[in-house]
Design a protein around this motif. Sequence first.
Motif, PDB file in Angstrom:
ATOM      1  N   ALA A  19      11.898 -11.216  -9.098  1.00 12.71           N
ATOM      2  CA  ALA A  19      12.342  -9.952  -9.692  1.00 12.71           C
ATOM      3  C   ALA A  19      11.183  -9.084 -10.145  1.00 12.71           C
ATOM      4  O   ALA A  19      11.382  -7.944 -10.541  1.00 12.71           O
ATOM      5  N   SER A  20       9.958  -9.619 -10.086  1.00  9.66           N
ATOM      6  CA  SER A  20       8.798  -8.886 -10.594  1.00  9.66           C
ATOM      7  C   SER A  20       8.089  -8.086  -9.514  1.00  9.66           C
ATOM      8  O   SER A  20       7.185  -7.318  -9.815  1.00  9.66           O
ATOM      9  N   ARG A  21       8.495  -8.254  -8.281  1.00 13.49           N
ATOM     10  CA  ARG A  21       7.844  -7.503  -7.212  1.00 13.49           C
ATOM     11  C   ARG A  21       8.300  -6.055  -7.223  1.00 13.49           C
ATOM     12  O   ARG A  21       9.461  -5.770  -7.459  1.00 13.49           O
ATOM     13  N   ARG A  22       7.382  -5.151  -6.906  1.00 17.70           N
ATOM     14  CA  ARG A  22       7.681  -3.714  -6.880  1.00 17.70           C
ATOM     15  C   ARG A  22       7.988  -3.284  -5.450  1.00 17.70           C
ATOM     16  O   ARG A  22       7.111  -2.911  -4.695  1.00 17.70           O
ATOM     17  N   GLY A  23       9.264  -3.354  -5.090  1.00 15.58           N
ATOM     18  CA  GLY A  23       9.676  -2.904  -3.772  1.00 15.58           C
ATOM     19  C   GLY A  23       9.324  -3.900  -2.690  1.00 15.58           C
ATOM     20  O   GLY A  23       8.601  -4.873  -2.902  1.00 15.58           O
ATOM     21  N   PRO A  24       9.833  -3.680  -1.471  1.00 17.19           N
ATOM     22  CA  PRO A  24       9.562  -4.582  -0.362  1.00 17.19           C
ATOM     23  C   PRO A  24       8.075  -4.604  -0.017  1.00 17.19           C
ATOM     24  O   PRO A  24       7.417  -3.568   0.064  1.00 17.19           O
ATOM     25  N   MET A  25       7.533  -5.816   0.209  1.00 20.12           N
ATOM     26  CA  MET A  25       6.125  -5.934   0.542  1.00 20.12           C
ATOM     27  C   MET A  25       5.817  -5.342   1.910  1.00 20.12           C
ATOM     28  O   MET A  25       4.713  -4.854   2.165  1.00 20.12           O
ATOM     29  N   VAL A  26       6.824  -5.360   2.803  1.00 23.28           N
ATOM     30  CA  VAL A  26       6.604  -4.839   4.150  1.00 23.28           C
ATOM     31  C   VAL A  26       6.210  -3.368   4.110  1.00 23.28           C
ATOM     32  O   VAL A  26       5.450  -2.886   4.948  1.00 23.28           O
ATOM     33  N   ARG A  27       6.724  -2.643   3.098  1.00 21.19           N
ATOM     34  CA  ARG A  27       6.455  -1.207   2.999  1.00 21.19           C
ATOM     35  C   ARG A  27       4.970  -0.917   2.833  1.00 21.19           C
ATOM     36  O   ARG A  27       4.488   0.139   3.230  1.00 21.19           O
ATOM     37  N   SER A  28       4.230  -1.858   2.237  1.00 21.49           N
ATOM     38  CA  SER A  28       2.801  -1.619   1.994  1.00 21.49           C
ATOM     39  C   SER A  28       1.918  -2.179   3.088  1.00 21.49           C
ATOM     40  O   SER A  28       0.695  -2.037   3.029  1.00 21.49           O
ATOM     41  N   LEU A  29       2.494  -2.840   4.106  1.00 25.34           N
ATOM     42  CA  LEU A  29       1.670  -3.455   5.134  1.00 25.34           C
ATOM     43  C   LEU A  29       0.989  -2.415   6.019  1.00 25.34           C
ATOM     44  O   LEU A  29      -0.199  -2.551   6.340  1.00 25.34           O
ATOM     45  N   LEU A  30       1.716  -1.387   6.448  1.00 24.91           N
ATOM     46  CA  LEU A  30       1.120  -0.392   7.329  1.00 24.91           C
ATOM     47  C   LEU A  30      -0.065   0.326   6.687  1.00 24.91           C
ATOM     48  O   LEU A  30      -1.132   0.455   7.317  1.00 24.91           O
ATOM     49  N   PRO A  31       0.066   0.809   5.409  1.00 28.44           N
ATOM     50  CA  PRO A  31      -1.123   1.417   4.787  1.00 28.44           C
ATOM     51  C   PRO A  31      -2.310   0.467   4.722  1.00 28.44           C
ATOM     52  O   PRO A  31      -3.456   0.885   4.920  1.00 28.44           O
ATOM     53  N   GLN A  32      -2.047  -0.825   4.474  1.00 29.75           N
ATOM     54  CA  GLN A  32      -3.155  -1.768   4.386  1.00 29.75           C
ATOM     55  C   GLN A  32      -3.798  -1.995   5.752  1.00 29.75           C
ATOM     56  O   GLN A  32      -5.017  -2.206   5.844  1.00 29.75           O
ATOM     57  N   LEU A  33      -3.003  -1.968   6.821  1.00 26.92           N
ATOM     58  CA  LEU A  33      -3.587  -2.084   8.152  1.00 26.92           C
ATOM     59  C   LEU A  33      -4.473  -0.876   8.460  1.00 26.92           C
ATOM     60  O   LEU A  33      -5.529  -1.012   9.087  1.00 26.92           O
ATOM     61  N   VAL A  34      -4.038   0.311   8.017  1.00 24.79           N
ATOM     62  CA  VAL A  34      -4.867   1.506   8.196  1.00 24.79           C
ATOM     63  C   VAL A  34      -6.155   1.374   7.397  1.00 24.79           C
ATOM     64  O   VAL A  34      -7.250   1.707   7.884  1.00 24.79           O
ATOM     65  N   HIS A  35      -6.051   0.866   6.161  1.00 24.19           N
ATOM     66  CA  HIS A  35      -7.248   0.633   5.355  1.00 24.19           C
ATOM     67  C   HIS A  35      -8.167  -0.367   6.042  1.00 24.19           C
ATOM     68  O   HIS A  35      -9.400  -0.222   6.023  1.00 24.19           O
ATOM     69  N   GLY A  36      -7.552  -1.416   6.631  1.00 25.85           N
ATOM     70  CA  GLY A  36      -8.371  -2.415   7.319  1.00 25.85           C
ATOM     71  C   GLY A  36      -9.111  -1.825   8.502  1.00 25.85           C
ATOM     72  O   GLY A  36     -10.290  -2.136   8.735  1.00 25.85           O
ATOM     73  N   LEU A  37      -8.443  -0.954   9.273  1.00 25.26           N
ATOM     74  CA  LEU A  37      -9.104  -0.312  10.404  1.00 25.26           C
ATOM     75  C   LEU A  37     -10.241   0.586   9.934  1.00 25.26           C
ATOM     76  O   LEU A  37     -11.330   0.606  10.532  1.00 25.26           O
ATOM     77  N   ALA A  38     -10.004   1.320   8.846  1.00 23.25           N
ATOM     78  CA  ALA A  38     -11.066   2.175   8.302  1.00 23.25           C
ATOM     79  C   ALA A  38     -12.231   1.332   7.805  1.00 23.25           C
ATOM     80  O   ALA A  38     -13.403   1.686   8.002  1.00 23.25           O
ATOM     81  N   GLY A  39     -11.926   0.213   7.148  1.00 20.83           N
ATOM     82  CA  GLY A  39     -12.993  -0.678   6.691  1.00 20.83           C
ATOM     83  C   GLY A  39     -13.795  -1.244   7.848  1.00 20.83           C
ATOM     84  O   GLY A  39     -15.032  -1.369   7.777  1.00 20.83           O
ATOM     85  N   LEU A  40     -13.103  -1.593   8.947  1.00 17.81           N
ATOM     86  CA  LEU A  40     -13.805  -2.107  10.122  1.00 17.81           C
ATOM     87  C   LEU A  40     -14.702  -1.037  10.729  1.00 17.81           C
ATOM     88  O   LEU A  40     -15.842  -1.316  11.131  1.00 17.81           O
TER      89      LEU A  40
END
Length: 467
Positions: free
Chosen positions: A181-202
């Motif tokens: 109950a402590s999670r803020r929204g579905p985790m899947v929703r934040s996966l795409l932004p993190q993949l974009v961050h990962g590509l930028a980091g690479l």
Amino acid sequence: MKSIPAAARAYILCAVLCTALAVLPALRRETPAACWGALALLTALYTACELPACRRRPGDPLPAGTGSFFPVLLAAAFLLPTALAPLAAVPGALIGRVPPGGPGVLRRIWRAAQLALATWSAAATHTLAGGVRPLGVPGEPGPHFPHALLPAAAGALVFCLVLNLLEAGIRATAERRPLRASRRGPMVRSLLPQLVHGLAGLMMAVLWTSPYGPVSALFVLLPMYISGRLFAQYHRERAAHQATIRALVQAVDLKDRYTRGHSERVGHASVLIARELDMDEERIEVIRFAGILHDVGKLGVPTRVLRKEGPLTPEERRVIELHPEYGHEIVRGIGFLGEARAAILHHHERMDGTGYPHGLAGEQIPEFARVVAVADAFDAMTSTRSYSRARPVPVAVAELERCAGSQFDPRMVRALVRALDRYGWEAEVTSGEAPPPRDRLPAASAAPGIPAQADRRVAGRTPGGTG
């Protein structure tokens, strides 16, 4: 100021100890000077990215992923030794803005430990997935495509996963709630932004090891930083729009208790119709505003008229029929409403030209107004209130179909029927009082071809809707 529970303090202490254990090898073994130089540059860069967050006003929204500039941390995870990479997050996190409430120093320490552990996890995953770490191994070639993509994606996903799990853990211990109950929204929703961050980091890591050196990495960071600021600005404007809508709707609901909740449902029904008409998402958002605010002009109608228990006099009827024009004047200066303003003005027009305020007919009536007119009448007939029982949805639909062409646009009626078949409809009670006995309910309709009124005070007065 709220105190942090002992369980949460212990949780933070564990995170700090885990961070210390993660970076300890970097301090105990000999690390190449190039790694320390890159760490200093990445740390300064990440700290500079966190500075604008320190000046953010407490009331400003902070969209997920835009407050901390994660591509810099992921670049550190892809460039530096696993034990050294977490240190890039610490100074920026310690000076960055934290949510209000509780000891600020402890919250900053927690934020630093959280980001450091997430960066360490990303670096370890990147290594396990076969990623090269050129600054940690002298003579090692830099990352190259396409083999570098999989380790970078794995590191970015683990970074996101660890961040979310640590955040859920601190919320569970601080608020004494179950972990799920402590999670803020579905985790899947934040996966795409993190993949974009990962590509930028690479990309930063690739350019960092190129002949052009670390300065070239800024060409990746700069557009990401600008887009992040624009995205945050969009969320601030959207939040302001939503606050404006909520304030106006609450004002109407407080003034006219007979239509409480009606506006939100009309907005929902308008969206159902708009989707069936294949409108684009931008117009759908505006038509939702139109449905929600269609009765905002009631703010200009005297309260004694809105709350009058008996039938209205001809003069009172003329006063209440001014509410579309009042509403249009109220929202005239709200630019983001766009086409919604015309819907607010014309939602009581009829296809046969006998409506108000301007007596428009057929295609002269704006499209949004024709949508809202059907949604308004449908909810009026299917809502249970203190003075009338709701009509069943099939009965209300039959009434709309009977009036299609004379009062309502047949295309909008058909769209609503299709949406109801697909999604259904759950009418809600808009007053806490029980409806009167059946023998005290008002007559269904005062004229043929006109849907029954949901408001006994205006029976025979306003075709469809609630006046």
